[in-house]
Design a protein around this motif. Structure first.
Motif, PDB file in Angstrom:
ATOM      1  N   UNK A 124      -1.526  72.501  79.073  1.00  0.00           N
ATOM      2  CA  UNK A 124      -1.396  72.829  80.492  1.00  0.00           C
ATOM      3  C   UNK A 124      -1.066  74.447  80.392  1.00  0.00           C
ATOM      4  N   UNK A 125      -1.942  75.396  80.406  1.00  0.00           N
ATOM      5  CA  UNK A 125      -1.579  76.683  80.491  1.00  0.00           C
ATOM      6  C   UNK A 125      -1.011  77.167  81.877  1.00  0.00           C
ATOM      7  N   UNK A 126       0.248  77.870  81.640  1.00  0.00           N
ATOM      8  CA  UNK A 126       0.756  78.415  82.962  1.00  0.00           C
ATOM      9  C   UNK A 126       0.283  79.856  83.074  1.00  0.00           C
ATOM     10  N   UNK A 127      -0.145  80.265  84.422  1.00  0.00           N
ATOM     11  CA  UNK A 127      -0.494  81.579  84.710  1.00  0.00           C
ATOM     12  C   UNK A 127       0.152  81.792  85.997  1.00  0.00           C
ATOM     13  N   UNK A 128       0.455  83.108  86.434  1.00  0.00           N
ATOM     14  CA  UNK A 128       1.000  83.752  87.637  1.00  0.00           C
ATOM     15  C   UNK A 128      -0.246  83.432  88.735  1.00  0.00           C
ATOM     16  N   UNK A 129       0.158  82.418  89.398  1.00  0.00           N
ATOM     17  CA  UNK A 129      -1.156  82.120  90.404  1.00  0.00           C
ATOM     18  C   UNK A 129      -1.576  82.999  91.480  1.00  0.00           C
ATOM     19  N   UNK A 130      -0.504  83.934  91.779  1.00  0.00           N
ATOM     20  CA  UNK A 130      -0.794  84.994  92.582  1.00  0.00           C
ATOM     21  C   UNK A 130      -1.478  86.289  92.018  1.00  0.00           C
ATOM     22  N   UNK A 171      -4.561  87.910  89.524  1.00  0.00           N
ATOM     23  CA  UNK A 171      -5.906  87.587  89.552  1.00  0.00           C
ATOM     24  C   UNK A 171      -5.801  87.370  87.730  1.00  0.00           C
ATOM     25  N   UNK A 172      -7.210  86.754  87.608  1.00  0.00           N
ATOM     26  CA  UNK A 172      -7.382  86.537  86.117  1.00  0.00           C
ATOM     27  C   UNK A 172      -7.046  87.672  85.065  1.00  0.00           C
ATOM     28  N   UNK A 173      -7.682  89.086  85.703  1.00  0.00           N
ATOM     29  CA  UNK A 173      -7.240  90.327  85.042  1.00  0.00           C
ATOM     30  C   UNK A 173      -6.049  90.732  84.914  1.00  0.00           C
ATOM     31  N   UNK A 174      -5.376  90.596  86.000  1.00  0.00           N
ATOM     32  CA  UNK A 174      -3.716  90.947  86.153  1.00  0.00           C
ATOM     33  C   UNK A 174      -2.958  89.962  85.078  1.00  0.00           C
ATOM     34  N   UNK A 175      -3.311  88.779  85.391  1.00  0.00           N
ATOM     35  CA  UNK A 175      -2.609  87.629  84.101  1.00  0.00           C
ATOM     36  C   UNK A 175      -2.877  88.358  82.681  1.00  0.00           C
ATOM     37  N   UNK A 176      -3.991  88.753  82.370  1.00  0.00           N
ATOM     38  CA  UNK A 176      -4.486  89.154  81.068  1.00  0.00           C
ATOM     39  C   UNK A 176      -3.841  90.398  80.489  1.00  0.00           C
ATOM     40  N   UNK A 177      -3.697  91.559  81.698  1.00  0.00           N
ATOM     41  CA  UNK A 177      -3.095  92.652  81.588  1.00  0.00           C
ATOM     42  C   UNK A 177      -1.562  92.566  81.166  1.00  0.00           C
ATOM     43  N   UNK A 178      -1.070  91.433  81.972  1.00  0.00           N
ATOM     44  CA  UNK A 178       0.551  91.247  81.712  1.00  0.00           C
ATOM     45  C   UNK A 178       0.786  90.902  80.345  1.00  0.00           C
ATOM     46  N   UNK A 179       0.170  89.740  79.844  1.00  0.00           N
ATOM     47  CA  UNK A 179       0.102  89.235  78.474  1.00  0.00           C
ATOM     48  C   UNK A 179      -0.068  90.530  77.445  1.00  0.00           C
ATOM     49  N   UNK A 180      -1.208  91.470  77.780  1.00  0.00           N
ATOM     50  CA  UNK A 180      -1.385  92.573  77.065  1.00  0.00           C
ATOM     51  C   UNK A 180      -0.233  93.441  76.823  1.00  0.00           C
ATOM     52  N   UNK A 181       0.360  93.868  78.080  1.00  0.00           N
ATOM     53  CA  UNK A 181       1.557  94.633  78.149  1.00  0.00           C
ATOM     54  C   UNK A 181       2.783  93.927  77.198  1.00  0.00           C
ATOM     55  N   UNK A 182       2.720  92.682  77.233  1.00  0.00           N
ATOM     56  CA  UNK A 182       3.885  91.739  76.563  1.00  0.00           C
ATOM     57  C   UNK A 182       3.668  92.187  75.018  1.00  0.00           C
ATOM     58  N   UNK A 228     -11.434  89.392  89.231  1.00  0.00           N
ATOM     59  CA  UNK A 228     -10.636  89.671  90.290  1.00  0.00           C
ATOM     60  C   UNK A 228     -10.177  88.616  91.252  1.00  0.00           C
ATOM     61  N   UNK A 229     -10.346  87.507  90.905  1.00  0.00           N
ATOM     62  CA  UNK A 229     -10.113  86.215  91.723  1.00  0.00           C
ATOM     63  C   UNK A 229      -8.503  85.718  91.274  1.00  0.00           C
ATOM     64  N   UNK A 230      -8.003  85.242  92.118  1.00  0.00           N
ATOM     65  CA  UNK A 230      -6.487  84.737  91.769  1.00  0.00           C
ATOM     66  C   UNK A 230      -6.630  83.622  90.598  1.00  0.00           C
ATOM     67  N   UNK A 231      -5.809  83.504  89.927  1.00  0.00           N
ATOM     68  CA  UNK A 231      -5.639  82.643  88.981  1.00  0.00           C
ATOM     69  C   UNK A 231      -5.434  81.132  89.686  1.00  0.00           C
ATOM     70  N   UNK A 232      -4.718  81.264  90.775  1.00  0.00           N
ATOM     71  CA  UNK A 232      -4.443  79.808  91.607  1.00  0.00           C
ATOM     72  C   UNK A 232      -5.758  79.302  92.125  1.00  0.00           C
ATOM     73  N   UNK A 233      -6.706  80.203  92.175  1.00  0.00           N
ATOM     74  CA  UNK A 233      -7.939  79.494  92.787  1.00  0.00           C
ATOM     75  C   UNK A 233      -8.979  79.363  91.608  1.00  0.00           C
ATOM     76  N   UNK A 234      -8.837  79.391  90.339  1.00  0.00           N
ATOM     77  CA  UNK A 234      -9.454  78.996  89.251  1.00  0.00           C
ATOM     78  C   UNK A 234      -9.593  77.388  89.209  1.00  0.00           C
ATOM     79  N   UNK A 235     -10.889  76.976  88.856  1.00  0.00           N
ATOM     80  CA  UNK A 235     -11.091  75.452  88.156  1.00  0.00           C
ATOM     81  C   UNK A 235     -10.134  75.266  87.080  1.00  0.00           C
TER      82      UNK A 235
END
Ligand SMILES: Nc1ncnc2c1ncn2[C@@H]1O[C@H](COP(=O)(O)OP(=O)(O)OP(=O)(O)O)[C@@H](O)[C@H]1O
Length: 329
Positions: free
Chosen positions: A85-91, A93-104, A130-137
């Motif tokens: 079960x992968x945890x993402x910041x639901x609020x 977007x997919x892109x923002x989540x990836x950029x967050x990991x990239x920064x880390x 650009x869709x929020x991760x919380x809305x991903x299937x």
């Protein structure tokens, strides 16, 4: 380095209970390897030891030549891990989540943007970046998880039950993607699953786990040879004609053939003939010479279903086991 992962006598005990029992396994660079076993077999515990997230009771796990227990941080730099079960910041977007990991991981600015866009395209989420991760299937989350793992530029990726809860189409797409990534990027992939068909579809080799022990390792053909070496070839026939003839004359004639090791008669004229070599034409000739009518003849080979059943449903089934995969001659 030929072997990118090497487990030597790896053991994990919880009190008196042995979750992983003296595991020896070598995984080659660039292969897709499946850890196959039922719930509780010890797959996740093995993965956690490879990642240095839990300490072995004895033995060792090395990834890229690095001991995961003594140097967990170095191993984590080489390995991308996608948990069940992968945890993402639901609020975000997919892109923002990836950029967050990239920064880390020390990646910033345009380089991070470009890498994230490239990976989102690669995993088929370009349009949903650009869709929020919380809305991903669930399937989209797993694909974002793969991109999240890949942004760290790993040489090994470990996926724990990656297809859980995904619909059949999503599963197919995800497995194809995993295979493609391995081929194109030379990534070594370790995939844990209890879905034998998925493992069969995507893995170069498979390790069968039962009760903390590795029972067999190899590609499907090798496993089949290891586990069913008694009857390398199973030839199935359906015969008709005089009942007396098929009961006695034909049986005796078949048993006189040197390569025939075992004959199982079934109902309605079906006979399974276990042979040490492929003597399909000789069997056809013997049936005809015995005066019986030959309605069907096929050579069966053992598939992962049979192998799985043998180990997961108990050895007793082995003797009467009818293989599932049929090569009709
Ligand atoms: N922290 C723990 N304490 C005690 N027992 C544990 C612990 N973690 C795992 N186990 C036990 O070790 C065994 C192996 O568990 P593990 O999660 O590795 O199996 P698995 O093959 O990954 O199963 P699943 O497919 O259900 O995840 C199980 O019997 C489990 O109950």
């Amino acid at each position: 380095m030929d072997h990118i992962i090497e487990l030597v006598e790896l053991t994990k005990k919880y009190g008196d209970y042995t979750a992983v029992d003296r595991l020896n396994l070598k995984i080659r660079t660039g292969e897709v390897f499946g850890l196959l076993g039922p719930n509780g077999a010890g797959k996740s515990t093995t993965i956690l030891m490879m990642l240095g997230l839990t300490e072995p009771s004895s033995g060792k796990a090395c990834v890229c030549g690095i001991n995961a227990t003594t140097h967990p941080v170095e191993v984590k730099r080489k390995v991308g891990y996608l948990p069940e079960d992968v945890g993402f910041y639901e609020d975000l977007t997919g892109m923002e989540n990836l950029l967050y990991t990239a920064r880390l991981n020390g990646m910033h600015g345009t380089i991070a943007q470009e890498k994230a866009s490239e990976l989102l395209e690669k995993v088929g989420l370009g349009k949903d970046a650009n869709k929020k991760a919380g809305k991903y299937s669930r399937g989209m989350r797993q694909r974002l998880g793969l991109a999240d793992v890949l942004i760290k530029n790993p040489v090994v990726i470990i996926l724990d039950e990656p297809t859980l809860g995904i619909d059949p189409n999503g599963v197919r797409e995800l497995l194809e993607l995993i295979q493609k990534l391995s081929r194109e990027e030379g990534l070594t992939v370790l995939l844990s699953s209890h879905h034998l068909h998925q493992v069969q579809q995507v893995c170069d080799r498979v390790g069968l786990f039962v009760s903390g022990q590795l029972k067999a390792v190899g590609n499907i053909q090798e496993l089949s040879n290891q586990l069913f070496s008694n009857h390398n070839f199973m030839i199935q026939v359906k015969v008709g004609g005089s009942p007396a003839l098929s009961k006695n004359g034909l049986h005796t004639a078949l048993l006189q053939l040197k390569a025939v090791e075992k004959i199982d008669k079934q109902t309605e004229g079906w006979i399974n003939i276990g042979c040490s070599e492929d003597i399909t034409p000789v069997i056809a000739q013997t049936i005809v010479d015995a005066g019986a009518e030959l309605y069907h003849l096929s050579r069966k080979s053992y598939g992962l279903d049979d192998i799985y059943q043998l180990y997961f449903e108990g050895g007793k089934k082995h003797e009467n086991h009818t293989p599932s995969q049929t090569n009709v001659i």
